[in-house]
Design a protein around this motif. Structure first.
Motif, PDB file in Angstrom:
ATOM      1  N   HIS A 182       0.832  -1.211   0.000  1.00  0.00           N
ATOM      2  CA  HIS A 182       0.000   0.000   0.000  1.00  0.00           C
ATOM      3  C   HIS A 182       0.866   1.260   0.000  1.00  0.00           C
ATOM      4  O   HIS A 182       0.519   2.278   0.580  1.00  0.00           O
ATOM      5  CB  HIS A 182      -0.919   0.011   1.223  1.00  0.00           C
ATOM      6  N   PHE A 183       2.005   1.175  -0.673  1.00  0.00           N
ATOM      7  CA  PHE A 183       2.983   2.266  -0.621  1.00  0.00           C
ATOM      8  C   PHE A 183       2.544   3.454  -1.466  1.00  0.00           C
ATOM      9  O   PHE A 183       2.099   3.301  -2.607  1.00  0.00           O
ATOM     10  CB  PHE A 183       4.339   1.767  -1.104  1.00  0.00           C
ATOM     11  N   SER A 184       2.670   4.651  -0.888  1.00  0.00           N
ATOM     12  CA  SER A 184       2.367   5.895  -1.594  1.00  0.00           C
ATOM     13  C   SER A 184       3.634   6.740  -1.664  1.00  0.00           C
ATOM     14  O   SER A 184       4.119   7.223  -0.635  1.00  0.00           O
ATOM     15  CB  SER A 184       1.261   6.673  -0.875  1.00  0.00           C
ATOM     16  N   ALA A 185       4.160   6.901  -2.861  1.00  0.00           N
ATOM     17  CA  ALA A 185       5.362   7.715  -3.037  1.00  0.00           C
ATOM     18  C   ALA A 185       5.100   9.159  -2.631  1.00  0.00           C
ATOM     19  O   ALA A 185       6.008   9.859  -2.158  1.00  0.00           O
ATOM     20  CB  ALA A 185       5.837   7.643  -4.485  1.00  0.00           C
ATOM     21  N   HIS A 186       3.862   9.622  -2.819  1.00  0.00           N
ATOM     22  CA  HIS A 186       3.524  11.003  -2.459  1.00  0.00           C
ATOM     23  C   HIS A 186       3.713  11.224  -0.959  1.00  0.00           C
ATOM     24  O   HIS A 186       4.257  12.254  -0.539  1.00  0.00           O
ATOM     25  CB  HIS A 186       2.081  11.299  -2.854  1.00  0.00           C
ATOM     26  N   LEU A 187       3.262  10.260  -0.143  1.00  0.00           N
ATOM     27  CA  LEU A 187       3.434  10.395   1.304  1.00  0.00           C
ATOM     28  C   LEU A 187       4.905  10.308   1.707  1.00  0.00           C
ATOM     29  O   LEU A 187       5.378  11.063   2.547  1.00  0.00           O
ATOM     30  CB  LEU A 187       2.644   9.302   2.034  1.00  0.00           C
ATOM     31  N   ALA A 188       5.630   9.397   1.090  1.00  0.00           N
ATOM     32  CA  ALA A 188       7.003   9.127   1.513  1.00  0.00           C
ATOM     33  C   ALA A 188       7.994  10.180   1.055  1.00  0.00           C
ATOM     34  O   ALA A 188       9.004  10.421   1.737  1.00  0.00           O
ATOM     35  CB  ALA A 188       7.436   7.753   1.001  1.00  0.00           C
ATOM     36  N   PHE A 189       7.727  10.819  -0.082  1.00  0.00           N
ATOM     37  CA  PHE A 189       8.741  11.695  -0.684  1.00  0.00           C
ATOM     38  C   PHE A 189       8.278  13.133  -0.908  1.00  0.00           C
ATOM     39  O   PHE A 189       8.867  13.854  -1.701  1.00  0.00           O
ATOM     40  CB  PHE A 189       9.222  11.089  -2.010  1.00  0.00           C
ATOM     41  N   THR A 190       7.235  13.543  -0.219  1.00  0.00           N
ATOM     42  CA  THR A 190       6.818  14.941  -0.262  1.00  0.00           C
ATOM     43  C   THR A 190       7.325  15.629   0.995  1.00  0.00           C
ATOM     44  O   THR A 190       6.887  15.318   2.108  1.00  0.00           O
ATOM     45  CB  THR A 190       5.287  15.067  -0.343  1.00  0.00           C
ATOM     46  N   TYR A 191       8.258  16.565   0.796  1.00  0.00           N
ATOM     47  CA  TYR A 191       8.956  17.155   1.936  1.00  0.00           C
ATOM     48  C   TYR A 191       8.489  18.576   2.206  1.00  0.00           C
ATOM     49  O   TYR A 191       8.088  19.301   1.279  1.00  0.00           O
ATOM     50  CB  TYR A 191      10.463  17.169   1.671  1.00  0.00           C
ATOM     51  N   PRO A 192       8.554  19.001   3.465  1.00  0.00           N
ATOM     52  CA  PRO A 192       8.222  20.392   3.801  1.00  0.00           C
ATOM     53  C   PRO A 192       9.230  21.351   3.167  1.00  0.00           C
ATOM     54  O   PRO A 192      10.335  20.953   2.766  1.00  0.00           O
ATOM     55  CB  PRO A 192       8.324  20.426   5.330  1.00  0.00           C
ATOM     56  N   ALA A 193       8.844  22.602   3.080  1.00  0.00           N
ATOM     57  CA  ALA A 193       9.743  23.620   2.535  1.00  0.00           C
ATOM     58  C   ALA A 193      11.005  23.708   3.387  1.00  0.00           C
ATOM     59  O   ALA A 193      10.968  23.582   4.616  1.00  0.00           O
ATOM     60  CB  ALA A 193       9.031  24.974   2.508  1.00  0.00           C
ATOM     61  N   HIS A 194      12.142  23.873   2.715  1.00  0.00           N
ATOM     62  CA  HIS A 194      13.451  24.026   3.366  1.00  0.00           C
ATOM     63  C   HIS A 194      13.852  22.793   4.186  1.00  0.00           C
ATOM     64  O   HIS A 194      14.635  22.901   5.142  1.00  0.00           O
ATOM     65  CB  HIS A 194      13.470  25.262   4.268  1.00  0.00           C
ATOM     66  N   ALA A 195      13.327  21.619   3.830  1.00  0.00           N
ATOM     67  CA  ALA A 195      13.631  20.399   4.578  1.00  0.00           C
ATOM     68  C   ALA A 195      15.115  20.067   4.549  1.00  0.00           C
ATOM     69  O   ALA A 195      15.650  19.507   5.506  1.00  0.00           O
ATOM     70  CB  ALA A 195      12.821  19.234   4.027  1.00  0.00           C
ATOM     71  N   PHE A 196      15.792  20.414   3.454  1.00  0.00           N
ATOM     72  CA  PHE A 196      17.205  20.060   3.306  1.00  0.00           C
ATOM     73  C   PHE A 196      18.102  21.294   3.283  1.00  0.00           C
ATOM     74  O   PHE A 196      19.193  21.260   2.721  1.00  0.00           O
ATOM     75  CB  PHE A 196      17.405  19.249   2.020  1.00  0.00           C
ATOM     76  N   ASP A 197      17.660  22.365   3.893  1.00  0.00           N
ATOM     77  CA  ASP A 197      18.419  23.615   3.891  1.00  0.00           C
ATOM     78  C   ASP A 197      19.522  23.557   4.946  1.00  0.00           C
ATOM     79  O   ASP A 197      19.248  23.675   6.146  1.00  0.00           O
ATOM     80  CB  ASP A 197      17.481  24.792   4.168  1.00  0.00           C
ATOM     81  N   PRO A 198      20.782  23.374   4.552  1.00  0.00           N
ATOM     82  CA  PRO A 198      21.865  23.272   5.540  1.00  0.00           C
ATOM     83  C   PRO A 198      22.173  24.594   6.230  1.00  0.00           C
ATOM     84  O   PRO A 198      22.895  24.629   7.230  1.00  0.00           O
ATOM     85  CB  PRO A 198      23.061  22.800   4.712  1.00  0.00           C
ATOM     86  N   GLY A 199      21.639  25.693   5.679  1.00  0.00           N
ATOM     87  CA  GLY A 199      21.859  26.980   6.318  1.00  0.00           C
ATOM     88  C   GLY A 199      20.913  27.229   7.476  1.00  0.00           C
ATOM     89  O   GLY A 199      21.024  28.246   8.166  1.00  0.00           O
ATOM     90  N   SER A 200      19.998  26.293   7.683  1.00  0.00           N
ATOM     91  CA  SER A 200      19.028  26.449   8.758  1.00  0.00           C
ATOM     92  C   SER A 200      19.535  25.811  10.043  1.00  0.00           C
ATOM     93  O   SER A 200      19.987  24.664  10.044  1.00  0.00           O
ATOM     94  CB  SER A 200      17.695  25.794   8.346  1.00  0.00           C
TER      95      SER A 200
END
Length: 486
Positions: A182-200
């Motif tokens: 029952h895997f949903s790629a949308h649930l697993a790979f939808t990230y919040p804004a600035h999720a990977f921002d190293p300056g944060s």
């Protein structure tokens, strides 16, 4: 090899590669990932929490290579105790091995107590009306049962461990397969804004918290090093059991984390009143295959949690044995069971401390308990042991090393930096709880206890240093041992 005790009355080598890897994996993949996936998601603030498990795997593998070299070269009971005793005896006598045993008698049972807390937490899915007092009694009963099962010979324990390892693999694979259906790629790979921002600043705070949770989930890759005196062909089996268990658990964790995020909305995992925050694996099974399947897999998860505590106390109870035998810890801990050849007092003591830690964990925050146990172990075990590899290569160049760390000294440097990050961010990730201060207080108390002990034993700094290089007896005869101690 015969199952009769050796002439010296010590341990018997009966644990092979499969059993050693199973012991490590059972300890690593206990209840940990099933209760920490929501904690990881909360730390990162989204499905990018998978970074935490990857980072934890990198640190575990780097540190595992340190354990592999030391364990293969010095396959004695006690793990870090043996390595620190050999490396630091030249300057500080018995201080470092004493401090290690002092801290291990606290952090190993604390790790086990988190497993029992998770056990009761998942039991709440099957018995939703389980009260606080009832949960406390169940957890204490589980600890008592573990101690009773360990009160027997290692050959019986090895068979029990193999069965529980199979149950652990089955429970994890069922959750992974259910999530895949029952895997949903949308649930697993939808990230919040600035999720990977190293300056944060939030990203790095979340990364440090995630690294702490991640390495907690991998802890146990060194279990067989604590019981190396009971492992067959340790120069070959120990390094392989460590590396195989880390790689196997890394694959399992990534599939488990991504699969879970593809079924359950990560926002649910951050709400304390949602079942997804306390029993996320059960929530996955209930949503995919129905309540009956969720109940069955929850039972398997409970067995997995039990196996983790079982193997953890199995290895941990061996830690004080060598120290007591060498007069670096309380002498009664050197006694073995006359028939089954296991350390009775070490097992009993750690069982009691596990029970106390469980009761504390039930009334506090699991994440804070994890922060406390990791900070307690970082200085004396993790960092000092990395230094010990270099010290021993210089002090004992003739030491027989069946395994040498790959890409030396890079893995040690990576591990050292990783442990420093965990320690440095501990207070920021646990505001108001002060795990760094508590860990330093325990260390200072240990130093004071050592001075009292050293005075009684008339050893350094109140007597001569006693240099023991017993593992050099099997050293390469073409390499001249290090000079006299400085």
């Amino acid at each position: 090899m015969s199952g009769s005790p050796p002439p010296g009355g010590g341990f018997v080598r009966r644990v092979g590669l499969f059993q050693a890897t199973a012991i490590n994996m059972s300890q690593m993949c206990g209840i940990g990932p099933f209760v920490t996936i929501p904690l990881m998601v909360a730390a990162f603030g989204g499905p990018q929490a998978v970074i935490g498990f990857v980072a934890g795997a990198v640190l575990a593998l780097a540190d595992g290579l340190v354990w592999a070299e030391l364990g293969a070269a010095m396959p004695g009971s006690g793990g870090s105790y043996v390595y620190l005793r050999q490396a630091f005896q030249y300057r500080t006598g018995r201080l470092m091995p004493f401090l290690f045993v002092w801290t291990a008698m606290l952090f190993i049972p604390l790790i086990m107590s988190t497993g029992v807390v998770g056990f009761v937490q998942y039991l709440g899915y099957l018995a939703p009306h389980l009260g606080q007092t009832s949960g406390d009694l169940v957890g204490l009963g589980v600890i008592a049962l573990v101690v009773l099962l360990l009160w027997r010979g290692i050959e019986n324990i090895a068979r029990i461990t193999a069965v529980m390892w199979a149950v652990m693999v089955t429970s994890v694979l069922l959750v992974i397969v259910a999530a895949a259906t029952h895997f949903s790629a949308h649930l697993a790979f939808t990230y919040p804004a600035h999720a990977f921002d190293p300056g944060s600043g939030h990203f790095w705070l979340g990364f440090a918290a995630g690294l702490t949770i991640g390495i907690y989930d991998y802890l146990g890759y060194n279990t067989t090093a604590y019981m190396a005196a009971e492992v067959k062909d340790p120069g070959r089996v120990l390094p392989r059991s460590i590396i195989y268990s880390i790689l196997g658990i890394m694959a399992i964790y990534l599939l488990l984390q991504i699969g879970t995020l593809g079924v359950i909305d990560w926002h649910r995992m951050t709400h304390a009143d949602d079942i997804a925050s306390t029993s996320v694996a059960s929530a996955v099974l209930e949503k995919t295959w129905g309540r009956a399947a969720a109940d069955i897999v929850t039972v398997l998860i409970l067995i997995t949690a039990f196996a983790s505590v079982f193997t953890g106390l199995l290895g941990g109870s061996r830690v004080p044995y060598d120290a007591a035998r060498d007069r670096v810890f309380f002498r009664p801990y050197a006694a073995l069971h006359p028939r089954h050849r296991f350390p009775m007092l070490g097992l009993a003591t750690m069982g009691v401390i596990t029970a106390i830690g469980f009761l504390i964990g039930r009334h506090t925050d699991l994440a804070t308990l994890i922060q406390l146990l990791t900070t307690v172990m970082v200085i004396v075990q993790a960092l000092a042991q990395i230094v010990a590899v270099t010290v021993l290569r210089r002090r004992q160049p003739g030491l027989r090393r069946p395994y040498r760390m790959w890409l030396y000294p890079l893995p040690g440097i990576v591990a050292f930096v990783g442990w420093c990050v965990i320690y440095g961010y501990a207070d920021k990730n646990s505001p108001g709880r002060h795990p760094i201060e508590w860990s330093l207080a325990w260390l200072v108390l240990g130093c004071a206890a050592f001075l009292v002990w050293a005075r009684f034993e008339k050893v350094w700094p109140f007597g001569p240093k006693e240099i023991s290089e017993e593992y050099l007896k099997g050293a390469d005869p073409d390499v001249e041992p290090a000079g006299s101690p400085g």
